[in-house]
Motif scaffolding. Structure first.
Motif, short mmCIF file in Angstrom:
data_model
loop_
_atom_site.label_atom_id
_atom_site.label_comp_id
_atom_site.label_asym_id
_atom_site.label_seq_id
_atom_site.Cartn_x
_atom_site.Cartn_y
_atom_site.Cartn_z
N GLY A 64 0.81 -1.40 0.02
CA GLY A 64 -0.11 -0.06 -0.04
C GLY A 64 0.78 1.33 -0.17
O GLY A 64 1.92 1.25 0.48
N ASP A 90 10.80 -1.16 4.43
CA ASP A 90 9.49 -2.11 4.53
C ASP A 90 8.56 -2.16 3.30
O ASP A 90 8.10 -3.52 2.98
N ILE A 129 20.96 9.53 0.55
CA ILE A 129 19.35 8.55 0.18
C ILE A 129 19.48 8.01 -1.04
O ILE A 129 19.15 6.65 -1.21
N GLY A 160 1.86 3.37 3.48
CA GLY A 160 3.20 3.93 3.08
C GLY A 160 3.53 5.38 3.70
O GLY A 160 4.26 6.00 3.20
N GLY A 206 6.21 -7.53 9.46
CA GLY A 206 7.44 -7.51 9.84
C GLY A 206 8.02 -6.02 10.33
O GLY A 206 9.07 -6.16 10.74
N GLY A 207 7.25 -5.28 9.81
CA GLY A 207 7.76 -4.02 9.98
C GLY A 207 7.97 -3.49 11.58
O GLY A 207 8.89 -2.85 11.69
N ALA A 218 11.15 -4.87 13.03
CA ALA A 218 12.58 -4.53 12.48
C ALA A 218 12.94 -3.06 12.93
O ALA A 218 13.85 -2.79 13.00
N VAL A 219 11.68 -2.10 13.35
CA VAL A 219 12.13 -0.93 13.63
C VAL A 219 13.11 -1.22 14.98
O VAL A 219 14.03 -0.03 15.32
N LEU A 247 1.22 12.10 4.98
CA LEU A 247 2.23 12.71 4.39
C LEU A 247 1.90 14.17 3.93
O LEU A 247 0.82 14.30 3.65
N TYR A 284 10.91 17.90 4.99
CA TYR A 284 12.20 18.00 4.87
C TYR A 284 12.41 19.06 5.82
O TYR A 284 11.74 19.91 5.99
N TYR A 297 12.05 14.38 7.91
CA TYR A 297 12.29 13.35 7.05
C TYR A 297 13.77 13.11 7.29
O TYR A 297 14.44 13.96 7.36
N PHE A 349 16.13 11.28 5.83
CA PHE A 349 17.16 10.64 4.60
C PHE A 349 17.75 9.41 4.87
O PHE A 349 18.64 9.10 4.85
N THR A 350 16.51 8.45 5.25
CA THR A 350 17.16 7.24 5.42
C THR A 350 15.81 6.29 4.69
O THR A 350 14.90 6.52 4.67
N THR A 351 16.33 4.99 4.29
CA THR A 351 15.36 3.85 3.99
C THR A 351 14.99 3.07 4.79
O THR A 351 14.09 2.54 4.91
N GLU A 352 15.64 2.99 6.05
CA GLU A 352 15.43 2.24 7.17
C GLU A 352 15.30 2.75 8.42
O GLU A 352 16.39 3.29 8.92
N VAL A 353 14.29 2.94 8.99
CA VAL A 353 14.25 3.37 10.44
C VAL A 353 14.65 2.31 11.62
O VAL A 353 13.93 1.07 11.58
N GLY A 354 15.80 2.61 12.25
CA GLY A 354 16.03 1.64 13.47
C GLY A 354 15.72 2.67 14.75
O GLY A 354 15.41 3.60 14.98
#
Lengths: 390, 338
Positions: free
Chosen positions: A26, A266, A338, B20, B50-51, B54-55, B196, B229, B292, B294-299
């Protein structure tokens, strides 16, 4: 070279296929991609129809449609082909299906009035998928069959559909067969037989089951369920046959599955899961579209002018110089960073669906919510040099 | 308002938004904000994806049992997480109602699907019924439910009131009534919306807000605007002129890279600002901005940044919101302007 658009391979989607199913997690822009593919098809002089079942009506946002309906409406625009769009009305599509399969108007009425049926047709999420498949099949067939009563309806070269967000891409493929499985439920088939002799044959488990339902949801629900199955008596075969035909079409070479994802962890994880499920069912992913990718301002991923995060102005001398240009270098460094991360994500996903071509759609200067935006996305999917557009 | 006040207005906080938009990340950030403020938090995942783990750096899927995601730290509470999928909830319900022996058979024969179909939303109600049990039973300070995405969130939260119309007797009706009581009580439950700063997500969050308010009467805490941003002043000049003023000669390609990246950011930031304004006009709810990253994965480190940003947003909220249900949209006086 991962992530590099292979325009030629994506072009077969709009030229060689008759149905394109856009699936994926989604919020990644499935509707936008679906509508852009249909628009591209129209720009190539063909007749395309895009179908959306998304209750959030995102296609409406993109195409300026205001109503759900059962017939596609044509969207006018400056292209040689035709672009049609349809926001599916799940319930009335289902009603039409029941009416078509019913032996008599009375049988149709009995079903349409049944509460279980009304729940199935209006609320159940799997029903959206099922009716989308049904509509897809209808749109695909119309004008194709010789002597069809639908000879007034246009024959579409391509029908593109975006799937509702679901856990599993196969929910969609499987949807038509789910109702027939429901109708096949042994427990309820026994209930449909009204004679006492059969009632005695009802197993202990079934009796326990009935008591259970009555206890939990009340006897009236059981009555409704039984009435529903009785009303459907004799129609299962028609439904079953149709479900099989739809399933055959969707798993044939005429249909392409396009996986849409965004380059975040994700979304990639979910998309990979979709791809695996499709592969398990013997359905190849025909293309991967990675949407909403940050632009790469520096090709090849090298560092910009030696500039890194923070205050240094790219290894240049002079403190005041650094402060004046620092924001520019810091900003560029953020985007280079990025873009590199995103690249590695869709390289992983691309390898997973290989040899399917991978297309990237970058963030555009404006959010996509109109035909102009869709055209911009189509330009990214089908870069002008390859498409020989003016 | 201070974060503790915000997190203890109700014991249950449901995080809802379209797919999303970062719903799961926001759920984790809320939990972290509460934990950092010394509260113990339980995260509930109703989709079994799994999201969420994973965080917190967990590779495995969550189970039905609570798992510690972040242990207690000095001055900070513990964060636990668990799944609560519809099938889990259904099995537990059947077992609790003396049907342990046949429950597995009901599931495996597919008969239960027929009934679940006959009573739409029954699974949502069982999930929320179980959430209610947690809300009343546990010693946990805050329960954060990561709701299903988008349109499904509305269905998820309206199922109970819908069922009250169609089923007139039985324990399921009682369960649905309990769920409606929970959801519509602003002292017990709030919904935190997530969006968003973009055209379509803004439209959808406005639509969702009014639907939830009208159909469920649920109290809306705030709307989290994710992915903004961060401001970076000094980008609106032309880098070529800046360089020249400093007596610097930069390669043309490098100047072009700097210029393009700056232009991109300013352009997106302007679009975002427009959408934030439009959201404020269309939806009279306080906004909690998140940057934002600037990362694709949030930990875990990123969740920390987001939790602090969230806390800063909460501190900027007017204090009187804590006392009453003023967080709700008053549909009688405000009409949607999508």
């Amino acid at each position: 070279m991962s992530g590099v658009l292979d325009g030629g391979a994506l072009e077969q989607l709009v030229f060689d296929r008759e149905i394109v199913v856009c699936c994926g997690p989604g919020g990644v822009g499935k509707t936008t991609v679906a509508a852009s593919l249909a628009l591209e098809c129209a720009r190539r002089g063909r007749r395309a129809c895009v179908v959306t079942i998304d209750p959030a009506r995102r296609l409406a946002n993109a195409l300026g449609l205001s109503e759900v309906g059962n017939a596609p409406s044509r969207i006018d625009g400056d292209w040689p082909g035709e672009l049609w769009a349809l926001m599916l009305d799940t319930k009335s599509t289902f009603d039409a299906l029941v009416t078509r399969h019913a032996a008599s108007p009375e049988q149709a009425d009995a079903i349409l009035q049944n509460r279980l049926y009304r729940n199935i047709s209006g609320v159940l999420s799997g029903t959206h998928e099922y009716m989308a498949m049904e509509k897809l099949y209808e749109l695909h067939e119309q004008g194709r069959l010789p002597g069809s009563s639908d000879h007034e309806a246009p024959r579409f070269d391509l029908v593109v559909v975006d799937t509702p967000p679901s856990r599993n891409a196969l929910d969609f493929v499987d949807a038509p067969r789910r109702l027939t499985r429901l109708l096949d439920n042994r427990v309820f088939r026994l209930l449909m037989v009204p004679t006492r002799a059969y009632l005695r044959a009802v197993s202990v488990a079934t009796q326990a089951f009935l008591r259970t339902i009555s206890k939990v949801v009340g006897a009236e629900v059981v009555t409704d369920v039984v009435a529903f199955f009785q009303a459907f008596e004799g129609m299962e075969e028609g439904f079953r046959q149709r479900a099989q035909e739809v399933h055959d079409l969707i798993t044939s070479d005429a249909t392409a599955f396009v996986l849409v994802a965004s380059p975040a962890r994700d979304a990639v994880r979910e998309a990979a899961y979709f791809a695996d499920k499709l592969a398990e069912a013997g359905i190849p992913t025909s293309a991967l579209v990675v949407n909403r990718v940050h632009p790469r301002f520096v090709e090849g991923g090298s560092e910009p002018g030696g500039g890194s995060e923070g205050g240094s102005a790219g290894g240049l001398e002079g403190g005041t110089v650094a402060t004046a240009l620092a924001p520019f270098y810091a900003n560029l460094a953020e985007f280079v960073d990025i873009a590199g991360r995103e690249e590695s994500h869709f390289a992983t996903l691309g390898a997973r669906v290989a040899p399917a071509p991978v297309a990237r759609v970058p963030f555009l200067p404006a959010d996509v919510h109109d035909l102009e935006g869709l055209a911009a996305v189509a330009d990214e999917l089908f870069p002008p040099p390859a498409s020989q557009r003016a | 308002m201070d974060p503790v006040g915000f997190c203890t207005q109700t014991r249950l906080l449901i995080v809802a938004g379209k797919g999303g938009v970062g719903k799961t990340t926001v759920s984790a950030a809320v939990a972290r904000m509460a934990a950092d403020a010394g509260l113990s938090t339980l995260l509930v995942d109703v989709e079994g994806k799994g999201g969420l783990p994973a965080v917190f750096g967990y590779d495995e899927l969550l189970g039905y049992e609570e798992t510690v995601m972040a242990p207690q730290r000095p001055g900070a509470g513990e964060i636990r997480a668990r799944t609560l999928t519809p099938d889990d909830a259904l099995l537990e319900y059947l077992e609790e109602h003396g049907m342990r022996r046949i429950s597995r058979k009901l599931l495996s024969s597919g008969a239960i699907d027929v009934v679940a179909t006959a009573v739409p939303g029954i699974k949502d109600i069982l999930v929320l019924g179980k959430v209610k049990q947690l809300e009343q039973g546990s010693a946990i300070d805050l329960i954060v439910v990561d709701a299903p995405a988008a349109g499904h969130a509305v269905t998820f939260l309206t199922s109970a009131s819908g069922l009250l119309d169609s089923v007139r007797v039985g324990p399921i009706r009682a369960q649905a009534q309990d769920v409606v009581d929970l959801l519509s009580n602003p002292a017990r439950c709030q919904v935190l919306l997530v969006t968003l700063p973009e055209e379509t997500p803004v439209n959808e969050v406005v639509e969702t807000a009014y639907k939830l308010e009208d159909r469920v009467g649920v109290s809306l805490a705030a709307v989290v605007v994710n992915g903004l941003y961060p401001p970076r002043p000094g980008l609106d000049a032309d880098p070529a002129e800046v360089a020249e003023r400093q007596g610097l000669r930069l390669p043309a390609t490098e100047l072009e890279q700097l210029r393009a990246a700056a232009r991109f950011r300013l352009g997106r930031a302007a679009l975002q600002a427009e959408q934030v304004t439009r959201l404020a006009r269309s939806l009279p709810l306080p906004q909690l901005p998140l940057p934002y990253l600037f990362t694709t994965e949030v930990g875990w480190p990123e969740v920390g940044i987001l939790a602090r940003a969230l806390a800063a947003g909460v501190r900027a909220l007017p204090i009187e919101r804590a006392a009453s249900s003023s967080g709700t949209v008053d549909a009688s006086t405000v009409s949607p302007r999508p």
